[in-house]
Design an enzyme around this catalytic site. Sequence first.
Site, PDB file in Angstrom:
ATOM      1  N   GLU B  51      -8.335   6.608  64.636  1.00  0.00           N
ATOM      2  CA  GLU B  51      -7.584   7.474  64.787  1.00  0.00           C
ATOM      3  C   GLU B  51      -7.434   8.040  66.285  1.00  0.00           C
ATOM      4  O   GLU B  51      -8.271   8.751  66.728  1.00  0.00           O
ATOM      5  CB  GLU B  51      -7.414   8.632  63.627  1.00  0.00           C
ATOM      6  CG  GLU B  51      -6.878   8.032  62.520  1.00  0.00           C
ATOM      7  CD  GLU B  51      -7.044   9.247  61.490  1.00  0.00           C
ATOM      8  OE1 GLU B  51      -6.881   9.087  60.267  1.00  0.00           O
ATOM      9  OE2 GLU B  51      -7.119  10.560  61.956  1.00  0.00           O
ATOM     10  N   ASP B  62      -4.182  21.910  63.182  1.00  0.00           N
ATOM     11  CA  ASP B  62      -5.491  21.714  63.608  1.00  0.00           C
ATOM     12  C   ASP B  62      -6.358  22.831  63.745  1.00  0.00           C
ATOM     13  O   ASP B  62      -5.883  24.149  64.339  1.00  0.00           O
ATOM     14  CB  ASP B  62      -5.562  20.962  65.038  1.00  0.00           C
ATOM     15  CG  ASP B  62      -5.071  19.618  64.916  1.00  0.00           C
ATOM     16  OD1 ASP B  62      -5.881  18.957  64.017  1.00  0.00           O
ATOM     17  OD2 ASP B  62      -3.992  19.026  65.304  1.00  0.00           O
TER      18      ASP B  62
END
Lengths: 406, 279
Positions: B51, B62
Amino acid sequence: MTAAPRPNTWSQWPDANGRFGEFGGRYVAETLMPLVLDLEAEYARAKADPAFDAEFQDLLKNYVGRPSPMYFAERLTEHFGGAKIYFKREELNHTGAHKINNCVGQVLLARRMGKTRIIAETGAGQHGVATATVCARFGLPCVVFMGETDVERQKPNVFRMRLLGAEVMPVSSGTGTLKDAMNEALRDWVTNVANTFYVIGTVAGPHPYPMLVRDFQSVIGREAKQQILEAEGRLPDALVACIGGGSNAIGLFHPFLEDEGVRMIGVEASGFGVETGKHAASLSGGQPGILHGNRTYLLQDENGQITDAHSISAGLDYPGIGPEHSFLHETGRAEYRTCTDAEALEAFQLCSRLEGIIPALESAHALARTGEIAKELGPDGLIVVNLSGRGDKDIFSVAKHLGMEI
Amino acid sequence: MGADRIAQAFAACAKEGRAAFVGYLMADDPTPDISLGNIQALAAAGADVIELGAPFTDPMADGVAIQKAAQRALAAGGSLSGTLEIARRFRIVNTSTPLIVMGYANPIHRMGFSEFARRAAEAGVDGVITVDLPPEEDAPLRTELARNGLAVIRLATPTTTEGRMARVADGAAGFVYYVSVAGVTGAGVGAEADIAAGVNRARKASNLPVAVGFGVRTPDQAAVFARIADGVVVGSALVEEVRAAVESGQPESSVNRISVVAEALSNAISSARTLRSVH
Ligand SMILES: Cc1ncc(COP(=O)(O)O)c(C=O)c1O
């Protein structure tokens, strides 16, 4: 025979997907998606429940101090020599701004949903103070996320929030302003999904927030309509309000949307000027994009990175705008103009001297455009300006800008 | 190519009786060249799927580790175009490891969904995860990606109920990414039993492989997930190696650091189900 399709009306939006034309929607991480769907369903039930509205109205009247007056600003009218200018006096609300209307509504929703912890983001601290206030009233723990930069320039409000029992969390990520506070609030929400309600302070965020914040703030426009009809026997020619995320503006505008003769003018903060790149005017200087749960006009670079907003007013220092304003802008139903830091400072002083009302720096942006609108309309015209907040919180930064010591 | 390359990678792991190791790194962190070296090292150390994070100024899903990685990448001139350029350079030397671009909607929206899909396919990207495009909003991008043979990888989470899982599965491709805990990347890890239940909910709704991520840091944790799911995603722990390298004043040392950490993770994942040592 089939009935003719109902013509579109301005006030029917958003649609079932939370869209105002091409704007709005629910651009959130999957973890939050079930929560925003839940909130939408619960809000629909609350709206249909007379007991919910009764409690809301009671608090607006006895706790917030509504209705707020409609005041004829005689000397300002005389000074500009054009249309008659009225102020919708949201600055007289408890905590000194329109923000509390929405906080009361959302905290009542949170209680209905059995949530036991409240979070909020704040820029100027007005929404944080209003949220902390209502949380104190209901005995709910409250955490307010605030950018480091704003913590520094809005110290009185930081102290107020702490006095009210809220925990103020300074946010250092990004540029330490309102958008970063909102990112951090979203991160907290995604981590504490079970017990936490996120009280968003403006008509932004994923659906249903832009709708429900608007609905809670529409008390401004409903009162204004009745009051101006009583005072002048007719609807105003123009409504004027400043735009951060756009909640005080949409609150004033929305009940007038179907009245085609009423112009609506939103005033964005253009900081040092749109051409300098240091501004917070999302419609005048941005492009459509996706941030904080909705599709709307945003300040961004050619790579789709969000750029920093700048305004003298912390409450307008946000790189986005509520999706309904993007819609009203593109359809032309509302107009959007801009006001620089310097113009706002001038209007701040003018209003203080002529009317004995110290306006919030945010509201001063609306006042700064009112003179030219008054002249455009001429002496037969009628204007209502949303005086969204009082300026006590701003005296320190205004003094600094004017080179004075206090 | 595209969705097929992802399917082949998971099928190969399944045939070997093990879970896939999915490694995440931020593109252009700390510089384009070092970033390319890092993902090559990650593949060489045994990552079955990579990824590639596309940096964004406002990564609201995040935690601190990946926020900081995005800031380093942006400071180095990173962008969505830059991310695709890293992918293109990786593809020249590696044609088997699937590449998934993981990012946020706005940079993709700004490039234009059809332009992005075309350029991603040209660069050799196989799938896309857009954190803030839930199933209700991803149709315009999904259509363009599908036209170019690329997979839209959907996230399922602890809040995704059994009823909603069907919605997540409908239109999903590549694999289903099960987020182990309600939280941001790099936060704590959820309870094993809850994760197993979540993976089962996802499996009931979809025939795709299910990978588990968020919060996996150590080889031991990775081994636990490798017994539950078809794939294990590790992100923040790898990204932290880049941070450590940068802070040591030798950013290029991140290549070695990532090799070491990734090998340990890869070994733990490979041997988790057999319970016997490789030798
Ligand atoms: C007094 C006042 N007016 C206006 C605003 C801007 O917000 P909105 O555009 O949502 O009304 C703020 C925000 O803090 C405020 O404090």
